[in-house]
Design a protein around this motif. Structure first.
Motif, PDB file in Angstrom:
ATOM      1  N   GLU A 108      42.197 -40.272  28.076  1.00  0.00           N
ATOM      2  CA  GLU A 108      43.068 -39.333  28.779  1.00  0.00           C
ATOM      3  C   GLU A 108      43.024 -37.924  28.197  1.00  0.00           C
ATOM      4  OE1 GLU A 108      45.309 -41.014  25.425  1.00  0.00           O
ATOM      5  OE2 GLU A 108      44.249 -41.986  27.050  1.00  0.00           O
ATOM      6  N   GLN A 109      42.523 -37.768  26.978  1.00  0.00           N
ATOM      7  CA  GLN A 109      42.502 -36.437  26.366  1.00  0.00           C
ATOM      8  C   GLN A 109      41.266 -35.625  26.756  1.00  0.00           C
ATOM      9  OE1 GLN A 109      42.913 -37.286  22.214  1.00  0.00           O
ATOM     10  NE2 GLN A 109      45.128 -37.393  22.338  1.00  0.00           N
ATOM     11  N   ASN A 110      40.186 -36.292  27.160  1.00  0.00           N
ATOM     12  CA  ASN A 110      38.951 -35.617  27.546  1.00  0.00           C
ATOM     13  C   ASN A 110      38.538 -34.558  26.529  1.00  0.00           C
ATOM     14  OD1 ASN A 110      38.466 -37.074  29.912  1.00  0.00           O
ATOM     15  ND2 ASN A 110      39.877 -35.800  31.053  1.00  0.00           N
ATOM     16  N   LEU A 111      38.245 -35.004  25.325  1.00  0.00           N
ATOM     17  CA  LEU A 111      37.858 -34.102  24.249  1.00  0.00           C
ATOM     18  C   LEU A 111      36.359 -34.119  24.017  1.00  0.00           C
ATOM     19  CD1 LEU A 111      40.506 -34.901  21.482  1.00  0.00           C
ATOM     20  CD2 LEU A 111      40.438 -32.926  22.983  1.00  0.00           C
ATOM     21  N   ILE A 112      35.840 -32.974  23.648  1.00  0.00           N
ATOM     22  CA  ILE A 112      34.499 -32.893  23.093  1.00  0.00           C
ATOM     23  C   ILE A 112      34.685 -32.641  21.607  1.00  0.00           C
ATOM     24  CG2 ILE A 112      32.381 -31.541  22.961  1.00  0.00           C
ATOM     25  CD1 ILE A 112      32.601 -31.063  25.925  1.00  0.00           C
ATOM     26  N   ILE A 113      34.054 -33.476  20.794  1.00  0.00           N
ATOM     27  CA  ILE A 113      34.149 -33.342  19.346  1.00  0.00           C
ATOM     28  C   ILE A 113      32.813 -32.828  18.840  1.00  0.00           C
ATOM     29  CG2 ILE A 113      34.549 -34.520  17.158  1.00  0.00           C
ATOM     30  CD1 ILE A 113      36.137 -36.628  18.874  1.00  0.00           C
ATOM     31  N   LEU A 114      32.839 -31.667  18.205  1.00  0.00           N
ATOM     32  CA  LEU A 114      31.646 -31.061  17.639  1.00  0.00           C
ATOM     33  C   LEU A 114      31.691 -31.249  16.127  1.00  0.00           C
ATOM     34  CD1 LEU A 114      31.814 -27.729  19.637  1.00  0.00           C
ATOM     35  CD2 LEU A 114      30.392 -29.706  20.153  1.00  0.00           C
ATOM     36  N   THR A 115      30.641 -31.832  15.578  1.00  0.00           N
ATOM     37  CA  THR A 115      30.564 -32.029  14.133  1.00  0.00           C
ATOM     38  C   THR A 115      29.428 -31.177  13.595  1.00  0.00           C
ATOM     39  OG1 THR A 115      31.369 -34.293  14.372  1.00  0.00           O
ATOM     40  CG2 THR A 115      30.340 -33.709  12.270  1.00  0.00           C
ATOM     41  N   TYR A 116      29.765 -30.333  12.646  1.00  0.00           N
ATOM     42  CA  TYR A 116      28.811 -29.457  11.977  1.00  0.00           C
ATOM     43  C   TYR A 116      28.696 -29.925  10.532  1.00  0.00           C
ATOM     44  CZ  TYR A 116      29.495 -26.161  15.853  1.00  0.00           C
ATOM     45  OH  TYR A 116      29.551 -25.564  17.092  1.00  0.00           O
ATOM     46  N   ALA A 117      27.552 -29.680   9.889  1.00  0.00           N
ATOM     47  CA  ALA A 117      27.369 -30.095   8.497  1.00  0.00           C
ATOM     48  C   ALA A 117      26.575 -29.034   7.739  1.00  0.00           C
ATOM     49  CB  ALA A 117      26.635 -31.430   8.420  1.00  0.00           C
ATOM     50  N   THR A 118      26.761 -29.035   6.430  1.00  0.00           N
ATOM     51  CA  THR A 118      25.953 -28.169   5.579  1.00  0.00           C
ATOM     52  C   THR A 118      24.514 -28.679   5.601  1.00  0.00           C
ATOM     53  OG1 THR A 118      26.562 -29.518   3.659  1.00  0.00           O
ATOM     54  CG2 THR A 118      27.875 -27.530   4.051  1.00  0.00           C
ATOM     55  N   THR A 119      23.569 -27.848   5.204  1.00  0.00           N
ATOM     56  CA  THR A 119      22.159 -28.236   5.294  1.00  0.00           C
ATOM     57  C   THR A 119      21.840 -29.454   4.442  1.00  0.00           C
ATOM     58  OG1 THR A 119      21.605 -26.605   3.621  1.00  0.00           O
ATOM     59  CG2 THR A 119      21.311 -25.959   5.915  1.00  0.00           C
ATOM     60  N   GLY A 120      22.525 -29.645   3.329  1.00  0.00           N
ATOM     61  CA  GLY A 120      22.293 -30.822   2.497  1.00  0.00           C
ATOM     62  C   GLY A 120      23.070 -32.041   2.942  1.00  0.00           C
ATOM     63  N   GLY A 121      24.005 -31.859   3.888  1.00  0.00           N
ATOM     64  CA  GLY A 121      24.781 -32.966   4.416  1.00  0.00           C
ATOM     65  C   GLY A 121      25.944 -33.409   3.549  1.00  0.00           C
ATOM     66  N   GLU A 122      26.258 -32.660   2.503  1.00  0.00           N
ATOM     67  CA  GLU A 122      27.342 -33.073   1.603  1.00  0.00           C
ATOM     68  C   GLU A 122      28.729 -32.798   2.174  1.00  0.00           C
ATOM     69  OE1 GLU A 122      25.131 -30.664   0.534  1.00  0.00           O
ATOM     70  OE2 GLU A 122      23.730 -31.879  -0.608  1.00  0.00           O
ATOM     71  N   GLN A 123      28.808 -31.839   3.125  1.00  0.00           N
ATOM     72  CA  GLN A 123      30.107 -31.490   3.697  1.00  0.00           C
ATOM     73  C   GLN A 123      29.982 -31.349   5.209  1.00  0.00           C
ATOM     74  OE1 GLN A 123      30.770 -27.979   1.114  1.00  0.00           O
ATOM     75  NE2 GLN A 123      32.723 -28.990   0.660  1.00  0.00           N
ATOM     76  N   TYR A 124      31.106 -31.540   5.911  1.00  0.00           N
ATOM     77  CA  TYR A 124      31.103 -31.411   7.362  1.00  0.00           C
ATOM     78  C   TYR A 124      32.320 -30.633   7.841  1.00  0.00           C
ATOM     79  CZ  TYR A 124      34.787 -34.912   7.672  1.00  0.00           C
ATOM     80  OH  TYR A 124      35.977 -35.570   7.537  1.00  0.00           O
ATOM     81  N   TYR A 125      32.220 -30.132   9.047  1.00  0.00           N
ATOM     82  CA  TYR A 125      33.285 -29.382   9.713  1.00  0.00           C
ATOM     83  C   TYR A 125      33.378 -29.925  11.127  1.00  0.00           C
ATOM     84  CZ  TYR A 125      35.566 -25.353  11.934  1.00  0.00           C
ATOM     85  OH  TYR A 125      36.406 -24.541  12.644  1.00  0.00           O
ATOM     86  N   ARG A 126      34.578 -30.188  11.593  1.00  0.00           N
ATOM     87  CA  ARG A 126      34.779 -30.815  12.897  1.00  0.00           C
ATOM     88  C   ARG A 126      35.658 -29.931  13.774  1.00  0.00           C
ATOM     89  NH1 ARG A 126      36.753 -36.948  14.110  1.00  0.00           N
ATOM     90  NH2 ARG A 126      37.983 -36.429  15.935  1.00  0.00           N
ATOM     91  N   LYS A 127      35.224 -29.730  15.020  1.00  0.00           N
ATOM     92  CA  LYS A 127      36.000 -28.987  16.007  1.00  0.00           C
ATOM     93  C   LYS A 127      36.246 -29.898  17.191  1.00  0.00           C
ATOM     94  CE  LYS A 127      34.895 -24.559  16.818  1.00  0.00           C
ATOM     95  NZ  LYS A 127      34.027 -23.403  17.188  1.00  0.00           N
ATOM     96  N   GLU A 128      37.433 -29.843  17.740  1.00  0.00           N
ATOM     97  CA  GLU A 128      37.762 -30.588  18.949  1.00  0.00           C
ATOM     98  C   GLU A 128      38.073 -29.596  20.050  1.00  0.00           C
ATOM     99  OE1 GLU A 128      40.938 -33.299  18.171  1.00  0.00           O
ATOM    100  OE2 GLU A 128      39.740 -34.511  16.797  1.00  0.00           O
ATOM    101  N   ARG A 129      37.510 -29.867  21.217  1.00  0.00           N
ATOM    102  CA  ARG A 129      37.747 -28.990  22.359  1.00  0.00           C
ATOM    103  C   ARG A 129      38.198 -29.825  23.540  1.00  0.00           C
ATOM    104  NH1 ARG A 129      32.936 -24.681  22.227  1.00  0.00           N
ATOM    105  NH2 ARG A 129      33.702 -23.504  20.465  1.00  0.00           N
ATOM    106  N   ALA A 130      39.286 -29.405  24.152  1.00  0.00           N
ATOM    107  CA  ALA A 130      39.778 -30.082  25.355  1.00  0.00           C
ATOM    108  C   ALA A 130      39.051 -29.527  26.566  1.00  0.00           C
ATOM    109  CB  ALA A 130      41.277 -29.862  25.500  1.00  0.00           C
ATOM    110  N   LEU A 131      38.692 -30.415  27.471  1.00  0.00           N
ATOM    111  CA  LEU A 131      38.065 -30.000  28.721  1.00  0.00           C
ATOM    112  C   LEU A 131      39.174 -29.675  29.716  1.00  0.00           C
ATOM    113  CD1 LEU A 131      35.234 -32.654  28.991  1.00  0.00           C
ATOM    114  CD2 LEU A 131      35.054 -30.284  28.278  1.00  0.00           C
ATOM    115  N   THR A 132      39.563 -28.422  29.757  1.00  0.00           N
ATOM    116  CA  THR A 132      40.681 -28.050  30.619  1.00  0.00           C
ATOM    117  C   THR A 132      40.252 -27.746  32.042  1.00  0.00           C
ATOM    118  OG1 THR A 132      40.486 -25.780  29.824  1.00  0.00           O
ATOM    119  CG2 THR A 132      42.078 -27.203  28.718  1.00  0.00           C
ATOM    120  N   SER A 133      39.054 -27.181  32.197  1.00  0.00           N
ATOM    121  CA  SER A 133      38.533 -26.927  33.536  1.00  0.00           C
ATOM    122  C   SER A 133      37.063 -26.564  33.422  1.00  0.00           C
ATOM    123  CB  SER A 133      39.296 -25.794  34.221  1.00  0.00           C
ATOM    124  OG  SER A 133      38.922 -24.558  33.671  1.00  0.00           O
ATOM    125  N   PHE A 134      36.383 -26.572  34.550  1.00  0.00           N
ATOM    126  CA  PHE A 134      34.965 -26.229  34.552  1.00  0.00           C
ATOM    127  C   PHE A 134      34.746 -24.735  34.367  1.00  0.00           C
ATOM    128  CE2 PHE A 134      34.880 -30.285  36.886  1.00  0.00           C
ATOM    129  CZ  PHE A 134      34.020 -30.965  36.042  1.00  0.00           C
TER     130      PHE A 134
END
Length: 74
Positions: free
Chosen positions: A22-48
């Motif tokens: 029901e939330q219709n989220l896109i989850i974007l996961t970013y990481a450092t080049t070595g993969g030791e750390q990550y950053y996560r963004k969530e975006r709601a699909l509100t409209s086209f």
């Protein structure tokens, strides 16, 4: 006062996930080049017509990074 961008860490898009609930989220996961750390963004699909750029890399505040402890995931 120091520039905040000077302290930011460059992270790269490694995964994009869509939640089909029901939330219709896109989850974007970013990481450092070595993969030791990550950053996560969530975006709601509100409209086209709601346009938000998704780039291959972003600069993230180090306080917003999580640790990747599994060597296989790194």
């Amino acid at each position: 006062m120091p520039n905040q961008l000077d302290d930011d860490v460059r992270v790269w898009l490694v995964e994009r996930t869509y939640t089909d609930d029901e939330q219709n989220l896109i989850i974007l996961t970013y990481a450092t080049t070595g993969g030791e750390q990550y950053y996560r963004k969530e975006r709601a699909l509100t409209s086209f017509t709601d346009v938000r750029d998704t780039t291959a890399a972003v600069d993230a505040d180090p306080d917003n990074l999580g640790s990747v402890d599994d060597p296989d995931l790194q």
